[in-house]
Design an enzyme around this catalytic site. Structure first.
Site, PDB file in Angstrom:
ATOM      1  N   TYR A 143       0.841  -1.212   0.000  1.00 27.09           N
ATOM      2  CA  TYR A 143       0.000   0.000   0.000  1.00 27.09           C
ATOM      3  C   TYR A 143       0.870   1.254   0.000  1.00 27.09           C
ATOM      4  O   TYR A 143       0.654   2.186  -0.785  1.00 27.09           O
ATOM      5  CB  TYR A 143      -0.899  -0.006   1.240  1.00 27.09           C
ATOM      6  N   LYS A 147       1.070   4.104  -2.919  1.00 26.75           N
ATOM      7  CA  LYS A 147       0.757   5.511  -2.657  1.00 26.75           C
ATOM      8  C   LYS A 147       1.945   6.410  -3.027  1.00 26.75           C
ATOM      9  O   LYS A 147       1.772   7.515  -3.547  1.00 26.75           O
ATOM     10  CB  LYS A 147       0.391   5.681  -1.175  1.00 26.75           C
TER      11      LYS A 147
END
Ligand code: UD1
Length: 318
Positions: A143, A147
């Site tokens: 994640y 990002k």
């Protein structure tokens, strides 16, 4: 009148930005694929916004969504560290491929500026506190990598095509409407709803981990300020959005006991994979770049959030 596009408009943060823009009399368009977003989050504003159920991975839909738009607030994501550990491909598709599609659509539609919901997870477990934007990122989870990759795409689209982009690195945003029901939900939404129901919350690890928990109104105001700031100060840049203070889970649990009336104990489980120990932001750059100032502190934010969940009956598992 300027038109604002919010991706992830049915999510907790996207719907909060939508309400703030509507309060200012602005025109709002929103897209959401309803994967994690919920119609109930936009139920009371549905008649005032141009809502389109669409997926970021659908480039044609993004091109249509960006047509005639001045400002984009890109909040759509699968926002979960543990989920990305289980499904890195899904995380990459939603959080990276989706972002690139949106950027292409925004570039082609000559959007004035894109504000991006970046993440403090980019810093990873670097021992230096507070985290400041000049530090070398050290993402741990898929994640966090996704990002961060999208941040780089934001900056690249500014450098290569002149599309103004602003990356706002959110630090643990919390508040009303955050979904408490998924195993991947943010810790405060989970704890508050569990404690209001009289259920025992679980701390992963010893509870010494700390976060710069940031109330939603602060994140909303950062977005609105960044949209209006002079390009020379913000375009192609990255900013922390936080409070500049932190609380650990043990002390947070104690505060929540008082606010919720929960009289039980907390249970402990093994530390979560991909977790980081401490997180705290330096918010100097945001102060200088667009006059950002956290308006609601942690305890006040907790109070408002507890009241909201109490009022909404969310604690009953709605
Ligand atoms: C991270 C990112 C944040 C991102 C978010 C999306 C950091 C500093 N922040 O938040 O930018 O938006 O992911 O998910 O990396 N916990 C418990 N019990 C629970 C739930 C959680 O103890 O029931 C613990 C977690 O193990 C963690 C802390 O609470 O140590 C915070 O967890 P969570 O709210 O999920 O957010 P982060 O993983 O910090």
């Amino acid at each position: 009148m300027a038109t604002h596009l919010i991706t992830g408009v049915a999510g907790f943060i996207g719907s909060s930005i939508a309400r703030a823009l509507l309060d200012r009399g602005e025109q709002v368009r929103g897209v959401d694929n309803l994967a994690t977003g919920k119609r109930e989050n936009i139920a009371e504003i549905a008649h005032s916004i141009d809502f389109r159920e669409a997926d970021l991975l659908d480039l044609e839909a993004m091109k249509l969504a960006c047509r005639g738009v001045d400002w984009v607030f890109h909040q759509a994501a699968i926002p979960s560290v543990p989920k990305s550990v289980l499904d890195p491909l899904g995380s990459n598709q939603a959080n990276v491929d989706g972002t690139v599609n949106l950027l292409i659509a925004a570039r082609d539609a000559k959007v004035r500026r894109v504000m991006y919901a970046a993440s403090s997870s980019a810093y990873g477990d670097t021992p230096t506190l507070p985290k400041h934007e000049q530090m070398t990122p050290n993402p741990i989870s898929p994640y966090a990598v996704a990002k961060l990759a999208s941040e780089h795409y934001m900056i690249s689209f500014y450098r290569c095509y002149g599309l103004e982009t602003v990356c706002l690195r959110y630090f643990n945003i919390f508040g009303p409407r955050q979904d408490p029901t998924s195993p991947y939900s943010g810790v405060l939404a989970k704890f508050i709803t569990q404690m209001l129901r009289g259920e025992q919350p679980t701390i992963f690890g010893d509870g010494g981990q700390s976060r710069d928990f940031t109330y939603i109104d602060n994140a909303v105001s950062a977005n609105l300020l960044a949209a209006q700031a002079p390009a020379a100060k913000v375009a192609g840049k990255v900013f922390n959005v936080a409070t500049g203070t932190r609380a650990d889970l043990n002390e947070t649990f104690e505060i929540l006991k008082k606010l919720t009336g929960y009289s039980g104990t907390v249970k402990h489980a093994p530390e979560r994979e991909g977790d980081i120990k401490h997180s705290l932001a330096d918010i100097t750059l945001a102060r200088e770049g667009f006059a950002y100032e956290p308006k609601v502190n942690f305890e006040e934010g907790l109070k408002r959030t507890v009241e909201w969940y109490r009022g909404e009956g969310k604690a009953a598992g709605a």
